[in-house]
Design a protein around this motif. Structure first.
Motif, PDB file in Angstrom:
ATOM      1  N   VAL A  69      30.004  33.140  44.044  1.00 33.16           N
ATOM      2  CA  VAL A  69      30.274  31.900  43.299  1.00 33.16           C
ATOM      3  C   VAL A  69      31.712  31.423  43.492  1.00 33.16           C
ATOM      4  O   VAL A  69      31.962  30.215  43.636  1.00 33.16           O
ATOM      5  CB  VAL A  69      29.952  32.102  41.806  1.00 33.16           C
ATOM      6  CG1 VAL A  69      30.600  31.015  40.963  1.00 33.16           C
ATOM      7  CG2 VAL A  69      28.452  32.089  41.583  1.00 33.16           C
ATOM      8  N   VAL A  70      32.683  32.348  43.502  1.00 31.62           N
ATOM      9  CA  VAL A  70      34.082  31.917  43.559  1.00 31.62           C
ATOM     10  C   VAL A  70      34.420  31.209  44.864  1.00 31.62           C
ATOM     11  O   VAL A  70      35.451  30.541  44.957  1.00 31.62           O
ATOM     12  CB  VAL A  70      35.036  33.115  43.363  1.00 31.62           C
ATOM     13  CG1 VAL A  70      34.906  33.694  41.968  1.00 31.62           C
ATOM     14  CG2 VAL A  70      34.793  34.192  44.417  1.00 31.62           C
ATOM     15  N   GLN A  71      33.552  31.332  45.863  1.00 28.34           N
ATOM     16  CA  GLN A  71      33.804  30.620  47.113  1.00 28.34           C
ATOM     17  C   GLN A  71      33.537  29.123  46.975  1.00 28.34           C
ATOM     18  O   GLN A  71      33.989  28.342  47.815  1.00 28.34           O
ATOM     19  CB  GLN A  71      32.949  31.213  48.231  1.00 28.34           C
ATOM     20  CG  GLN A  71      33.145  32.694  48.421  1.00 28.34           C
ATOM     21  CD  GLN A  71      32.715  33.161  49.790  1.00 28.34           C
ATOM     22  OE1 GLN A  71      33.092  32.566  50.796  1.00 28.34           O
ATOM     23  NE2 GLN A  71      31.938  34.210  49.838  1.00 28.34           N
ATOM     24  N   LEU A 221      42.471  37.918  47.918  1.00 24.69           N
ATOM     25  CA  LEU A 221      43.489  37.380  47.016  1.00 24.69           C
ATOM     26  C   LEU A 221      44.854  37.340  47.693  1.00 24.69           C
ATOM     27  O   LEU A 221      45.608  36.374  47.533  1.00 24.69           O
ATOM     28  CB  LEU A 221      43.565  38.237  45.751  1.00 24.69           C
ATOM     29  CG  LEU A 221      42.309  38.279  44.873  1.00 24.69           C
ATOM     30  CD1 LEU A 221      42.516  39.211  43.690  1.00 24.69           C
ATOM     31  CD2 LEU A 221      41.940  36.890  44.387  1.00 24.69           C
ATOM     32  N   LEU A 222      45.168  38.373  48.448  1.00 24.08           N
ATOM     33  CA  LEU A 222      46.440  38.376  49.174  1.00 24.08           C
ATOM     34  C   LEU A 222      46.481  37.269  50.211  1.00 24.08           C
ATOM     35  O   LEU A 222      47.523  36.640  50.420  1.00 24.08           O
ATOM     36  CB  LEU A 222      46.654  39.741  49.834  1.00 24.08           C
ATOM     37  CG  LEU A 222      46.845  40.928  48.884  1.00 24.08           C
ATOM     38  CD1 LEU A 222      46.947  42.235  49.685  1.00 24.08           C
ATOM     39  CD2 LEU A 222      48.080  40.742  48.020  1.00 24.08           C
ATOM     40  N   SER A 223      45.344  37.025  50.857  1.00 17.13           N
ATOM     41  CA  SER A 223      45.289  35.948  51.851  1.00 17.13           C
ATOM     42  C   SER A 223      45.549  34.602  51.199  1.00 17.13           C
ATOM     43  O   SER A 223      46.313  33.783  51.718  1.00 17.13           O
ATOM     44  CB  SER A 223      43.920  35.952  52.541  1.00 17.13           C
ATOM     45  OG  SER A 223      43.781  34.841  53.405  1.00 17.13           O
ATOM     46  N   MET A 253      38.458  37.234  40.197  1.00 21.89           N
ATOM     47  CA  MET A 253      38.331  38.060  41.396  1.00 21.89           C
ATOM     48  C   MET A 253      39.204  39.297  41.295  1.00 21.89           C
ATOM     49  O   MET A 253      38.807  40.397  41.714  1.00 21.89           O
ATOM     50  CB  MET A 253      38.722  37.248  42.637  1.00 21.89           C
ATOM     51  CG  MET A 253      37.609  36.389  43.187  1.00 21.89           C
ATOM     52  SD  MET A 253      36.142  37.335  43.624  1.00 21.89           S
ATOM     53  CE  MET A 253      36.855  38.488  44.774  1.00 21.89           C
ATOM     54  N   LEU A 254      40.399  39.146  40.755  1.00 20.96           N
ATOM     55  CA  LEU A 254      41.279  40.304  40.586  1.00 20.96           C
ATOM     56  C   LEU A 254      40.644  41.322  39.644  1.00 20.96           C
ATOM     57  O   LEU A 254      40.665  42.537  39.918  1.00 20.96           O
ATOM     58  CB  LEU A 254      42.635  39.846  40.050  1.00 20.96           C
ATOM     59  CG  LEU A 254      43.672  40.952  39.800  1.00 20.96           C
ATOM     60  CD1 LEU A 254      43.998  41.692  41.087  1.00 20.96           C
ATOM     61  CD2 LEU A 254      44.943  40.366  39.184  1.00 20.96           C
TER      62      LEU A 254
END
Length: 320
Positions: A69-71, A221-223, A253-254
């Motif tokens: 979903v977060v995409q 997340l880093l990206s 997400m984290l």
């Protein structure tokens, strides 16, 4: 296009929700269908295993739906500001409005909502989407907004993220969002593999794949966070400045990535320290008990054995 009372007319277009859209709804419906299907078979599971199965399945489905979903959400970064600003080009009309910026992996949404909504004989409630994913044309979306005469605050914010903008953040957001999305799809694949390993069952390897799933989430997340390496241009609206910060999708997400790490480490640790307890949680102790359960004695009639046996020989008793 002609002027109407000094303002360009607005031709409405189909807007995209700032946080939820059709793709998000489809994904949620699919996972809810799977969850409801599982709940239908829950009554057939007896004892404490019913609670363990419910916890495992619902937790796993929740992790999977979040990864997908977060995409499609638009709140990886968000910002709001309330200001008095000009409404449209070639007009001196001023409106008081809330201006929102919602940044996702595939593009951004700019929201304009009047305070109150009805001002200068118009309903001020806009939400416009500008995509920058690979295969999408951000400049074309921005040009269409100019042709349709969108309100000035929306065009001003959207212009900050265009290729021609001196801010030079368009390429950074586009590449960062692309690689973050790719890493999330890899995380989804490892999530599927972990569920397969848990069902085989190969518990420790399922725990390892859960750790890999959490790792790819953190890498995504880093990206996305690499866009913060360069300073962000000030978005000045009237006398106020619009600031953006990490939004709900980023922090969700984290949290899910950390949850996968914790669950994966717990499974690996229990495999080495308390294997029986781990098998109880995965409902494997009954299988093991049945495997070693002593089978009842089997009586073989002498008529069906080899002809070499004597008829007077009593039937054999075979215990397994």
């Amino acid at each position: 296009m002609t002027l109407l009372d000094g303002v360009y007319p607005f031709y409405p277009q189909q807007s995209k929700a700032a946080v939820f859209n059709i793709s998000t709804i489809i994904v949620v419906v699919v996972f809810l269908t799977l969850a409801c299907s599982f709940l239908l078979i829950i009554p057939g599971i007896r004892g404490r295993a019913r609670l363990y199965w419910t916890l495992r399945v619902l937790l796993s489905l929740f992790v999977g739906v979040v990864i997908v979903v977060v995409q499609f959400t638009g709140d990886w970064e968000t910002g709001w500001v309330q200001a008095n600003t000009s409404y449209k080009s070639f007009s001196h009309a001023q409106v008081n409005a809330d201006i929102g910026l919602h940044i996702g992996l595939a593009g951004l949404n700019v929201t304009l909502r009047g305070n109150p909504v009805e001002q200068i004989n118009e309903t001020i409630n806009y939400n416009e989407h500008f995509p920058w994913s690979f295969g999408a044309d951000y400049e074309r979306s921005y040009s269409e907004g100019l042709q349709k005469g969108l309100p000035s605050p929306i065009l001003y914010v959207a212009e900050k993220f265009s290729r021609q903008s001196p801010c030079a953040v368009h390429g950074q957001y586009r590449v960062a969002g692309h690689y973050a999305s790719a890493l999330l799809w890899v995380a989804f694949c490892t999530w599927v593999i972990s569920n397969i390993l848990f069902s085989m069952p190969v518990l420790i390897y399922g725990g390892y794949m859960l750790l890999v799933t959490g790792a790819f989430m953190i890498f995504s997340l880093l990206s996305f966070s690499t866009v913060r390496n360069s300073p962000m241009c000030l978005i000045q609206i009237g006398t106020r400045t619009l600031h953006v910060a990490y939004g709900g999708s980023f922090w969700l997400m984290l949290a899910i990535g950390i949850l996968c790490f914790v669950v994966g480490v717990t499974i690996v640790a229990m495999h080495h320290l308390s294997l029986d307890l781990l098998k109880t949680f995965f409902d494997l102790r009954e299988d093991k008990a049945e495997e070693y359960q002593e089978m009842p004695e089997v009586f073989i009639n002498s008529r069906f054995v080899s002809k070499g046996l004597s008829p007077s020989q009593p039937p054999e008793t075979i215990s397994i």
